[in-house]
Design a protein around this motif. Structure first.
Motif, PDB file in Angstrom:
ATOM      1  N   VAL A   1      -3.559  -2.651  -3.802  1.00  0.00           N
ATOM      2  CA  VAL A   1      -4.967  -2.290  -4.015  1.00  0.00           C
ATOM      3  C   VAL A   1      -5.240  -2.290  -5.527  1.00  0.00           C
ATOM      4  O   VAL A   1      -5.489  -1.255  -6.142  1.00  0.00           O
ATOM      5  CB  VAL A   1      -5.285  -0.918  -3.373  1.00  0.00           C
ATOM      6  CG1 VAL A   1      -6.789  -0.644  -3.369  1.00  0.00           C
ATOM      7  CG2 VAL A   1      -4.783  -0.885  -1.947  1.00  0.00           C
TER       8      VAL A   1
ATOM      9  N   HIS B   1       0.808  -1.214   0.000  1.00  0.00           N
ATOM     10  CA  HIS B   1       0.000   0.000   0.000  1.00  0.00           C
ATOM     11  C   HIS B   1       0.844   1.268   0.000  1.00  0.00           C
ATOM     12  O   HIS B   1       0.310   2.358  -0.125  1.00  0.00           O
ATOM     13  CB  HIS B   1      -0.898   0.035   1.242  1.00  0.00           C
ATOM     14  CG  HIS B   1      -2.059  -0.917   1.204  1.00  0.00           C
ATOM     15  ND1 HIS B   1      -1.953  -2.234   1.539  1.00  0.00           N
ATOM     16  CD2 HIS B   1      -3.357  -0.729   0.887  1.00  0.00           C
ATOM     17  CE1 HIS B   1      -3.134  -2.815   1.436  1.00  0.00           C
ATOM     18  NE2 HIS B   1      -4.005  -1.928   1.041  1.00  0.00           N
TER      19      HIS B   1
ATOM     20  N   PRO C   1      -8.395  -7.693  -6.159  1.00  0.00           N
ATOM     21  CA  PRO C   1      -9.524  -7.465  -7.059  1.00  0.00           C
ATOM     22  C   PRO C   1     -10.051  -6.026  -7.035  1.00  0.00           C
ATOM     23  O   PRO C   1     -11.067  -5.734  -7.653  1.00  0.00           O
ATOM     24  CB  PRO C   1     -10.595  -8.382  -6.460  1.00  0.00           C
ATOM     25  CG  PRO C   1     -10.342  -8.270  -4.980  1.00  0.00           C
ATOM     26  CD  PRO C   1      -8.847  -8.155  -4.831  1.00  0.00           C
ATOM     27  N   CYS C   2      -9.375  -5.136  -6.308  1.00  0.00           N
ATOM     28  CA  CYS C   2      -9.968  -3.845  -5.933  1.00  0.00           C
ATOM     29  C   CYS C   2     -10.444  -3.004  -7.126  1.00  0.00           C
ATOM     30  O   CYS C   2     -11.522  -2.409  -7.082  1.00  0.00           O
ATOM     31  CB  CYS C   2      -8.979  -3.058  -5.102  1.00  0.00           C
ATOM     32  SG  CYS C   2      -8.116  -4.088  -3.899  1.00  0.00           S
TER      33      CYS C   2
ATOM     34  N   GLU D   1     -16.007  -1.236   2.634  1.00  0.00           N
ATOM     35  CA  GLU D   1     -15.405  -0.276   1.697  1.00  0.00           C
ATOM     36  C   GLU D   1     -16.215  -0.229   0.398  1.00  0.00           C
ATOM     37  O   GLU D   1     -17.046   0.652   0.217  1.00  0.00           O
ATOM     38  CB  GLU D   1     -13.937  -0.654   1.440  1.00  0.00           C
ATOM     39  CG  GLU D   1     -13.110  -0.531   2.719  1.00  0.00           C
ATOM     40  CD  GLU D   1     -11.637  -0.310   2.474  1.00  0.00           C
ATOM     41  OE1 GLU D   1     -11.216  -0.072   1.343  1.00  0.00           O
ATOM     42  OE2 GLU D   1     -10.875  -0.363   3.460  1.00  0.00           O
ATOM     43  N   ILE D   2     -16.036  -1.227  -0.489  1.00  0.00           N
ATOM     44  CA  ILE D   2     -16.817  -1.203  -1.742  1.00  0.00           C
ATOM     45  C   ILE D   2     -18.308  -1.366  -1.422  1.00  0.00           C
ATOM     46  O   ILE D   2     -19.160  -0.770  -2.094  1.00  0.00           O
ATOM     47  CB  ILE D   2     -16.361  -2.332  -2.696  1.00  0.00           C
ATOM     48  CG1 ILE D   2     -14.880  -2.193  -3.031  1.00  0.00           C
ATOM     49  CG2 ILE D   2     -17.218  -2.354  -3.954  1.00  0.00           C
ATOM     50  CD1 ILE D   2     -14.514  -1.202  -4.073  1.00  0.00           C
TER      51      ILE D   2
ATOM     52  N   ARG E   1     -13.428  -4.395  -8.810  1.00  0.00           N
ATOM     53  CA  ARG E   1     -14.520  -4.437  -7.820  1.00  0.00           C
ATOM     54  C   ARG E   1     -15.216  -3.077  -7.747  1.00  0.00           C
ATOM     55  O   ARG E   1     -16.403  -2.989  -7.472  1.00  0.00           O
ATOM     56  CB  ARG E   1     -13.948  -4.848  -6.460  1.00  0.00           C
ATOM     57  CG  ARG E   1     -15.011  -5.224  -5.474  1.00  0.00           C
ATOM     58  CD  ARG E   1     -14.434  -5.893  -4.248  1.00  0.00           C
ATOM     59  NE  ARG E   1     -14.134  -7.288  -4.470  1.00  0.00           N
ATOM     60  CZ  ARG E   1     -13.590  -8.088  -3.550  1.00  0.00           C
ATOM     61  NH1 ARG E   1     -13.279  -7.607  -2.361  1.00  0.00           N
ATOM     62  NH2 ARG E   1     -13.361  -9.351  -3.811  1.00  0.00           N
TER      63      ARG E   1
ATOM     64  N   THR F   1     -15.274  -9.976   1.284  1.00  0.00           N
ATOM     65  CA  THR F   1     -14.027 -10.018   2.047  1.00  0.00           C
ATOM     66  C   THR F   1     -12.980  -9.078   1.443  1.00  0.00           C
ATOM     67  O   THR F   1     -13.094  -8.665   0.293  1.00  0.00           O
ATOM     68  CB  THR F   1     -13.451 -11.449   2.040  1.00  0.00           C
ATOM     69  OG1 THR F   1     -13.282 -11.841   0.676  1.00  0.00           O
ATOM     70  CG2 THR F   1     -14.360 -12.420   2.755  1.00  0.00           C
ATOM     71  N   CYS F   2     -11.974  -8.784   2.235  1.00  0.00           N
ATOM     72  CA  CYS F   2     -10.857  -7.973   1.750  1.00  0.00           C
ATOM     73  C   CYS F   2      -9.667  -8.909   1.550  1.00  0.00           C
ATOM     74  O   CYS F   2      -9.141  -9.467   2.508  1.00  0.00           O
ATOM     75  CB  CYS F   2     -10.515  -6.892   2.775  1.00  0.00           C
ATOM     76  SG  CYS F   2      -9.000  -6.032   2.356  1.00  0.00           S
ATOM     77  N   ASP F   3      -9.256  -9.078   0.288  1.00  0.00           N
ATOM     78  CA  ASP F   3      -8.200 -10.060   0.009  1.00  0.00           C
ATOM     79  C   ASP F   3      -7.303  -9.591  -1.137  1.00  0.00           C
ATOM     80  O   ASP F   3      -7.147 -10.286  -2.143  1.00  0.00           O
ATOM     81  CB  ASP F   3      -8.834 -11.426  -0.317  1.00  0.00           C
ATOM     82  CG  ASP F   3      -9.951 -11.336  -1.351  1.00  0.00           C
ATOM     83  OD1 ASP F   3     -10.221 -10.228  -1.848  1.00  0.00           O
ATOM     84  OD2 ASP F   3     -10.538 -12.379  -1.685  1.00  0.00           O
ATOM     85  N   PRO F   4      -6.725  -8.401  -0.997  1.00  0.00           N
ATOM     86  CA  PRO F   4      -5.915  -7.874  -2.113  1.00  0.00           C
ATOM     87  C   PRO F   4      -4.672  -8.719  -2.375  1.00  0.00           C
ATOM     88  O   PRO F   4      -3.911  -9.032  -1.455  1.00  0.00           O
ATOM     89  CB  PRO F   4      -5.533  -6.465  -1.629  1.00  0.00           C
ATOM     90  CG  PRO F   4      -5.600  -6.528  -0.149  1.00  0.00           C
ATOM     91  CD  PRO F   4      -6.660  -7.527   0.195  1.00  0.00           C
TER      92      PRO F   4
ATOM     93  N   GLY G   1      -9.582   2.707  -1.331  1.00  0.00           N
ATOM     94  CA  GLY G   1      -9.795   1.457  -2.056  1.00  0.00           C
ATOM     95  C   GLY G   1     -11.101   1.477  -2.833  1.00  0.00           C
ATOM     96  O   GLY G   1     -11.236   0.849  -3.878  1.00  0.00           O
TER      97      GLY G   1
ATOM     98  N   CYS H   1     -14.218  -6.056   2.928  1.00  0.00           N
ATOM     99  CA  CYS H   1     -14.521  -5.132   1.833  1.00  0.00           C
ATOM    100  C   CYS H   1     -15.990  -4.696   1.817  1.00  0.00           C
ATOM    101  O   CYS H   1     -16.340  -3.707   1.183  1.00  0.00           O
ATOM    102  CB  CYS H   1     -14.137  -5.778   0.501  1.00  0.00           C
ATOM    103  SG  CYS H   1     -13.993  -4.597  -0.842  1.00  0.00           S
TER     104      CYS H   1
ATOM    105  N   GLY I   1     -11.823  -1.824   5.914  1.00  0.00           N
ATOM    106  CA  GLY I   1     -11.595  -3.196   5.464  1.00  0.00           C
ATOM    107  C   GLY I   1     -10.917  -4.024   6.547  1.00  0.00           C
ATOM    108  O   GLY I   1     -11.152  -5.221   6.657  1.00  0.00           O
TER     109      GLY I   1
HETATM  110  S1  SF4 Z   1     -10.351  -5.780  -1.302  1.00  0.00           S
HETATM  111 FE1  SF4 Z   1      -9.308  -3.896  -1.964  1.00  0.00          FE
HETATM  112  S2  SF4 Z   1     -10.936  -2.338  -2.066  1.00  0.00           S
HETATM  113 FE2  SF4 Z   1     -11.723  -4.045  -0.869  1.00  0.00          FE
HETATM  114  S3  SF4 Z   1     -11.302  -3.464   1.264  1.00  0.00           S
HETATM  115 FE3  SF4 Z   1      -9.588  -4.728   0.539  1.00  0.00          FE
HETATM  116  S4  SF4 Z   1      -8.053  -3.276  -0.192  1.00  0.00           S
HETATM  117 FE4  SF4 Z   1     -10.023  -2.150  -0.024  1.00  0.00          FE
END
Ligand code: SF4
Length: 456
Positions: A389, A66, A392-393, A343-344, A396, A381-384, A290, A340, A335
């Motif tokens: 980022v 990040h 899948p950010c 966030e998204i 997504r 879920t949050c799984d970058p 994100g 996620c 997140g």
């Molecule tokens: S998957 Fe990406 S956009 Fe979603 S919370 Fe995690 S870092 Fe943020």
């Protein structure tokens, strides 16, 4: 429940990506530390030899991807997120082994390379997952001054001993969507006027100042979309992700069939802002970096393609902010806390409320659209991958923008009287799901796509 006393500008903050909790808040921490340490006595400053930065929790797990290290150092150099130059961030990333610019604290000059930032424990006992500790050390590594900071999501920063800043009381106090709906009905005041009066009472700013601040936010969102539509080449990092927004936009413009073209353009706007975020360029937290592509995409669609008048765009943005207020207060927009969905998921709900309010000016309908949107992002879920980022950010954000429009259509075209105020229950479900969610899926890069797609 707590009466909400948040401002629009607590949610919409302008600064460098790619993560509000991993770049904007740590940059603020560095900036704050330099200012606080400058108040030490001349003798204490004279003894100081070195600045030490330690990252914990998910700042340690995914901070490198990040750019947390470069963000803290840029902050220590005296840069707040709103004005920090993209050029400095790029130089810090490129020259991690060198102290690129001096750090001035009082009369003392320090030199610190990005690689000196220490990635400490992921599991720890601090009260917040995203913790960083900054110290000023003497030649024997004894601490002269230290401050323990918590990045609590959405770019918000707290620290040990932090107390909330004094603020005015909202005229229309509410802590849930139901309470907000009831007081709007009782008062007979238009939804956007209720929100404006609250904002003025909480911040002490005038209506003119608030409108001007909202316009700055909308402009910054549009700049992030245009920057991405102009961008080409690879994004930073080991994933070798190619910028795709401009290509999708060009193809979308020539696509046959209005439905496909509509979705392609909306998706291209979202990719554009998200790619700018991934590049570490300036974006708007909405509610986080994100998720910085969803609302700008729907905003550009409303402005450029649907030709919605400017005053309605501002009102829509206020409606989006209220959804974030409710989610932040009664669940989370981080997140690292709820995955996620915070966030998204929240961005999708905000964008849906934004377009619905801008088109219909009906707060109940806007809240209903937000509930539909959030309901279908629960559990996200949050799984970058590799902590960047990017995957899948970025995509997504595009899927979130399309889903926001879908929820808006569902809300406005349903049978009159069908809609309800279930948003509070959906937010409660998000909090509950977040509590049950395994830590692997909370911005650690240790689960889901992050481990199933090891190499790209
Ligand atoms: S998957 Fe990406 S956009 Fe979603 S919370 Fe995690 S870092 Fe943020």
């Amino acid at each position: 429940m707590t009466t909400i006393a948040l401002s629009f500008f607590d949610i919409f903050k302008i600064g460098p990506g790619p993560s509000s909790s991993h770049t904007m808040a740590p940059m603020k921490a560095g900036h704050d530390f330099a200012r606080e340490a400058a108040r030490l006595s001349p003798g204490e400053l004279e003894r100081a030899e070195k600045i030490e930065v330690r990252l914990y929790g998910s700042l340690s797990a995914t901070g490198e991807g990040h750019g947390t290290d470069a963000a803290v150092v840029a902050g220590l150099m005296g840069n707040p997120p709103e004005t920090c130059s993209t050029d400095l961030i790029d130089r810090l990333h490129l020259q991690k082994n060198n102290a690129v610019d001096p750090i001035n604290i009082g009369d003392k000059v320090f030199h610190m390379a990005v690689k000196e930032v220490i990635y400490d424990k992921i599991q720890h006992d601090f009260p917040f997952s995203n913790t960083l500790v900054i110290r000023l050390l003497d030649k024997d590594a004894t601490t002269i001054f230290e401050k323990e900071y918590y990045s609590v999501g959405g770019g918000f920063l707290q620290w040990k001993g932090w107390t909330p800043p004094e603020r005015g009381e909202p005229i229309y106090g509410f802590s849930s969507a139901v309470e907000l709906g009831e007081l709007m009905e009782k008062s007979g005041v238009a939804g956007h006027d209720v929100l404006m009066q609250n904002e003025m009472a909480i911040t002490g700013a005038s209506e003119k100042e608030i409108f001007s601040g909202l316009d700055v936010v909308l402009d910054a969102m549009e700049v992030s979309v245009d920057g991405g539509l102009d961008g080409e080449g690879l994004l930073p990092g080991p994933l070798k992700v190619r910028r795709n927004a401009a290509y999708l936009y060009r193809n979308g413009c020539t696509m046959g069939g209005s439905a496909g073209r509509f979705i392609a353009l909306l998706s291209a706007y979202a990719l554009a802002a998200s790619e700018e975020n991934a590049a570490g360029h300036r974006v708007v937290t909405a509610p986080t970096c994100g998720a910085a592509g969803v609302i700008p995409a729907v905003y550009c669609l409303m402005k450029r393609n649907l030709k919605i008048p400017h005053k309605n765009l501002r009102r829509g943005l206020m409606a989006a902010a209220v959804v974030a207020f409710l989610c932040k207060t009664n669940a989370s927009i981080a997140g690292a806390e709820v995955g996620c969905q915070g966030e998204i998921g929240v961005a999708t709900a905000m964008a849906s409320a934004m377009i619905t309010y801008a088109v219909q000016e009906d707060p109940v309908l806007a809240v209903h659209a937000a509930a539909i949107a959030l309901e279908h992002q629960l559990g996200l879920t949050c799984d970058p991958v590799k902590g960047y980022v990017q995957i899948p950010c970025i995509q997504r954000n595009a899927v979130g923008a399309v889903k926001a429009y879908n929820a808006h259509i569902l809300a406005v075209l349903e049978k009159p009287g069908y809609f309800d105020l279930r948003l509070d229950y959906v937010i409660e479900a998000m909090a509950e799901t977040g509590r049950d969610m395994n830590r692997k899926y909370k911005e650690t890069g240790l689960g889901g796509l992050a481990v199933c797609i090891p190499e790209c």
